[in-house]
Design a protein around this motif. Structure first.
Motif, PDB file in Angstrom:
ATOM      1  N   PHE A  47     -28.971  42.169  25.733  1.00 16.68           N
ATOM      2  CA  PHE A  47     -29.905  41.489  24.846  1.00 16.68           C
ATOM      3  C   PHE A  47     -30.777  42.494  24.105  1.00 16.68           C
ATOM      4  N   THR A  48     -31.264  42.073  22.955  1.00 16.68           N
ATOM      5  CA  THR A  48     -32.066  42.962  22.112  1.00 16.68           C
ATOM      6  C   THR A  48     -33.422  43.224  22.756  1.00 16.68           C
ATOM      7  N   ASP A  49     -34.208  44.057  22.120  1.00 21.69           N
ATOM      8  CA  ASP A  49     -35.476  44.522  22.709  1.00 21.69           C
ATOM      9  C   ASP A  49     -36.613  43.513  22.609  1.00 21.69           C
ATOM     10  N   HIS A  50     -36.443  42.474  21.799  1.00 26.84           N
ATOM     11  CA  HIS A  50     -37.545  41.539  21.571  1.00 26.84           C
ATOM     12  C   HIS A  50     -37.067  40.090  21.652  1.00 26.84           C
ATOM     13  N   MET A  51     -38.009  39.175  21.719  1.00 27.10           N
ATOM     14  CA  MET A  51     -37.731  37.750  21.674  1.00 27.10           C
ATOM     15  C   MET A  51     -38.877  37.061  20.936  1.00 27.10           C
ATOM     16  N   VAL A  52     -38.643  35.825  20.557  1.00 24.77           N
ATOM     17  CA  VAL A  52     -39.644  35.023  19.843  1.00 24.77           C
ATOM     18  C   VAL A  52     -40.038  33.854  20.737  1.00 24.77           C
ATOM     19  N   PRO A  65     -47.204  31.560  17.396  1.00 20.23           N
ATOM     20  CA  PRO A  65     -45.867  32.166  17.298  1.00 20.23           C
ATOM     21  C   PRO A  65     -45.953  33.670  17.581  1.00 20.23           C
ATOM     22  N   ARG A  66     -45.033  34.177  18.388  1.00 21.18           N
ATOM     23  CA  ARG A  66     -45.091  35.581  18.770  1.00 21.18           C
ATOM     24  C   ARG A  66     -43.706  36.218  18.771  1.00 21.18           C
ATOM     25  N   VAL A  67     -43.682  37.469  18.390  1.00 16.58           N
ATOM     26  CA  VAL A  67     -42.542  38.341  18.671  1.00 16.58           C
ATOM     27  C   VAL A  67     -43.035  39.305  19.735  1.00 16.58           C
ATOM     28  N   SER A  68     -42.355  39.354  20.862  1.00 16.95           N
ATOM     29  CA  SER A  68     -42.817  40.180  21.970  1.00 16.95           C
ATOM     30  C   SER A  68     -41.631  40.850  22.642  1.00 16.95           C
ATOM     31  N   PRO A  69     -41.866  41.824  23.516  1.00 12.84           N
ATOM     32  CA  PRO A  69     -40.756  42.479  24.212  1.00 12.84           C
ATOM     33  C   PRO A  69     -39.935  41.472  25.018  1.00 12.84           C
ATOM     34  N   TYR A  70     -38.634  41.648  25.013  1.00 11.35           N
ATOM     35  CA  TYR A  70     -37.744  40.785  25.796  1.00 11.35           C
ATOM     36  C   TYR A  70     -38.067  40.951  27.274  1.00 11.35           C
ATOM     37  N   GLY A  71     -38.163  39.858  27.985  1.00 19.07           N
ATOM     38  CA  GLY A  71     -38.459  39.949  29.409  1.00 19.07           C
ATOM     39  C   GLY A  71     -38.508  38.593  30.060  1.00 19.07           C
ATOM     40  N   GLU A 129     -38.371  25.246   8.579  1.00 12.31           N
ATOM     41  CA  GLU A 129     -38.962  26.493   8.086  1.00 12.31           C
ATOM     42  C   GLU A 129     -39.359  27.403   9.241  1.00 12.31           C
ATOM     43  N   TYR A 130     -39.903  26.821  10.308  1.00 11.78           N
ATOM     44  CA  TYR A 130     -40.285  27.628  11.463  1.00 11.78           C
ATOM     45  C   TYR A 130     -39.041  28.182  12.159  1.00 11.78           C
ATOM     46  N   PHE A 131     -38.010  27.357  12.243  1.00 17.26           N
ATOM     47  CA  PHE A 131     -36.756  27.771  12.875  1.00 17.26           C
ATOM     48  C   PHE A 131     -36.172  28.983  12.151  1.00 17.26           C
ATOM     49  N   VAL A 132     -36.017  28.872  10.834  1.00 20.08           N
ATOM     50  CA  VAL A 132     -35.430  29.964  10.059  1.00 20.08           C
ATOM     51  C   VAL A 132     -36.329  31.192  10.103  1.00 20.08           C
ATOM     52  N   ASP A 133     -37.633  30.969  10.031  1.00 21.12           N
ATOM     53  CA  ASP A 133     -38.541  32.118  10.041  1.00 21.12           C
ATOM     54  C   ASP A 133     -38.519  32.834  11.387  1.00 21.12           C
ATOM     55  N   SER A 134     -38.317  32.090  12.483  1.00 16.41           N
ATOM     56  CA  SER A 134     -38.239  32.755  13.782  1.00 16.41           C
ATOM     57  C   SER A 134     -37.054  33.719  13.820  1.00 16.41           C
ATOM     58  N   ILE A 135     -35.951  33.335  13.171  1.00 21.85           N
ATOM     59  CA  ILE A 135     -34.784  34.219  13.102  1.00 21.85           C
ATOM     60  C   ILE A 135     -35.101  35.445  12.255  1.00 21.85           C
ATOM     61  N   ARG A 136     -35.750  35.222  11.118  1.00 15.32           N
ATOM     62  CA  ARG A 136     -36.126  36.354  10.264  1.00 15.32           C
ATOM     63  C   ARG A 136     -37.037  37.325  11.016  1.00 15.32           C
ATOM     64  N   ARG A 137     -37.984  36.779  11.764  1.00 17.17           N
ATOM     65  CA  ARG A 137     -38.926  37.633  12.483  1.00 17.17           C
ATOM     66  C   ARG A 137     -38.214  38.487  13.529  1.00 17.17           C
ATOM     67  N   LEU A 138     -37.297  37.867  14.269  1.00  9.27           N
ATOM     68  CA  LEU A 138     -36.609  38.621  15.313  1.00  9.27           C
ATOM     69  C   LEU A 138     -35.702  39.692  14.707  1.00  9.27           C
ATOM     70  N   VAL A 139     -34.947  39.319  13.682  1.00 11.48           N
ATOM     71  CA  VAL A 139     -34.077  40.290  13.034  1.00 11.48           C
ATOM     72  C   VAL A 139     -34.913  41.378  12.358  1.00 11.48           C
ATOM     73  N   GLY A 140     -36.140  41.022  11.935  1.00 13.33           N
ATOM     74  CA  GLY A 140     -37.005  42.007  11.312  1.00 13.33           C
ATOM     75  C   GLY A 140     -37.345  43.178  12.218  1.00 13.33           C
ATOM     76  N   VAL A 141     -37.403  42.915  13.541  1.00 19.49           N
ATOM     77  CA  VAL A 141     -37.704  44.002  14.472  1.00 19.49           C
ATOM     78  C   VAL A 141     -36.462  44.512  15.198  1.00 19.49           C
ATOM     79  N   ASP A 142     -35.420  43.680  15.290  1.00 19.80           N
ATOM     80  CA  ASP A 142     -34.218  44.064  16.037  1.00 19.80           C
ATOM     81  C   ASP A 142     -32.978  44.139  15.157  1.00 19.80           C
ATOM     82  N   ALA A 181     -31.544  37.134  21.417  1.00 21.17           N
ATOM     83  CA  ALA A 181     -30.363  37.556  20.667  1.00 21.17           C
ATOM     84  C   ALA A 181     -29.534  38.528  21.491  1.00 21.17           C
ATOM     85  N   SER A 182     -28.219  38.464  21.287  1.00 20.84           N
ATOM     86  CA  SER A 182     -27.289  39.286  22.047  1.00 20.84           C
ATOM     87  C   SER A 182     -26.139  39.720  21.147  1.00 20.84           C
TER      88      SER A 182
END
Length: 378
Positions: A47-52, A65-71, A129-142, A181-182
């Motif tokens: 899995f990638t380094d972050h999650m939403v 809404p947060r992007v944080s380290p995967y854990g 909009e929140y759903f799509v933006d959550s994907i953008r946010r995660l891909v933005g860091v990972d 994400a994986s």
């Protein structure tokens, strides 16, 4: 770091402005280790380094809404999901194109299906909009986790569950939405091969008025035993019936191919609406092929295969995209599709769809959403 949601284009059309908090993983996967994973990612193993995550409460609505380290996720032992299985999920992919850009495929359809699933499980509906933006946010860091080899992708798993701590049978008043994400390797490492499927006449995937049309974990949990029995018969998947009527495989929709190239797929209010099969049928319609979505019996399939009217069948889903069905195994009969015409059309449609997903063919339907162009720096 806090980033206003309104800093990106096309902000959600709601009366609440959400502020994203982005916390970078202080110990991300080293570049060399990540590249080794991407060279042979398998499926759902790394899995990638972050999650939403986004919270919901009855009083506060969607918030924090947060992007944080995967854990690990901390849950109270009385969290409703652990006792009443109030949860739903989705599955989609991010694709890297030849120019390095990153896109996802029909994310609005996944968002709509998550909303339908949530409605059935008495969960709040996450705005598209929140759903799509959550994907953008995660891909933005990972984004570095999106592989580039042929037919590889970053598998995205959004999910939502009841986290309120209580032991009463009612809809939870506190809910969590997460996105992880994986990286995923090519589903067929040595080319697409027809699969064998087993008929499961003694098991029901879903009942009338049940949760069959929702993407919820209970449907998949109930499939594990018949799936294990199918493996013992040398089969990779299970086909479920509603009496005489075809439903779907354990995690894929089924389509029958007539001699004239027209397609038939089962329709029922207990079948999960597949986004891949929907796209395949639209591409087939573009070619002028006939499409029928209606109840289909196992007897019709058997008779059609025996007469030569039905020349093939295939299964569709996010992970495998499309795979021909070579053999259906039942206790007292088999249906075999082994001639070249059994898979020729299926493989042609698969190639067209994957070409669109990976940017090798024109996206004339506007199915792709670019993820890396409008994401604010974290």
């Amino acid at each position: 770091m806090t980033i206003p949601l309104t800093d990106i284009s096309n902000p959600p059309a709601t009366d609440r402005t959400l502020l994203w908090q982005v916390t970078r993983n202080e110990n991300p996967t080293p570049d060399a280790e990540r590249e080794a994973i991407l060279a042979n990612p398998g499926f759902g193993q790394k899995f990638t380094d972050h999650m939403v995550d986004i919270c919901w409460s009855e009083k506060g609505g969607w918030h924090r809404p947060r992007v944080s380290p995967y854990g690990p996720i901390e849950l109270d032992p009385a969290a409703a999901v652990l006792h009443y299985a109030q949860e739903v999920f989705e599955g989609l992919k991010a694709y890297r194109h030849a120019d390095g850009s990153i896109h996802t495929f029909r994310a609005d359809q996944n968002a709509a299906r998550l909303q339908r699933s949530a409605r059935r499980l008495a969960l709040p509906e996450l705005p598209t909009e929140y759903f799509v933006d959550s994907i953008r946010r995660l891909v933005g860091v990972d984004g570095a986790w999106v592989p580039s080899a042929g037919e590889t992708s970053l598998y995205l798993r959004p999910f939502m569950f009841a986290k309120e701590a209580f032991l009463g049978v009612r809809a939870a008043k506190k809910v969590a939405y997460y996105l992880i994400a994986s990286p995923a390797g090519a589903y067929f490492a040595h080319g697409v091969q027809p699969v064998n499927i087993a008929l499961a006449p003694n098991y029901s995937r879903a009942g009338k008025g049940g949760t069959g049309a929702a993407k919820t974990g209970g449907n998949y949990a109930s499939s594990l035993l018949p799936q294990a029995e199918a493996y013992e018969k040398g089969c990779e998947q299970v086909l479920y019936l509603d009496g005489e009527y075809l439903e779907e495989l354990g995690g894929m929709n089924i389509v029958l191919v007539r001699r004239d190239g027209s397609l038939i797929t089962p329709e029922s209010d207990s079948i999960l609406e597949g986004i891949t099969v929907k796209s395949i049928l639209e591409l087939a319609a573009d070619r002028g092929l006939g499409i029928e979505q209606r109840p289909v019996t196992i007897t019709e399939w058997r008779a059609g295969a025996a007469s030569g009217e039905i020349v093939g069948a295939f299964a569709c889903g996010t992970a495998a995209v499309l795979v021909p069905i070579g053999r259906l195994v039942a206790d007292d009969f088999e249906i075999v599709h082994d001639g070249p015409e059994a898979s020729e059309l299926a493989l042609s449609l698969r190639e067209e769809l994957t070409d669109i997903q990976y940017g090798r063919r024109e996206d004339r339907h506007g199915w792709l959403t670019r993820l890396d162009a409008e994401t604010p720096a974290a």
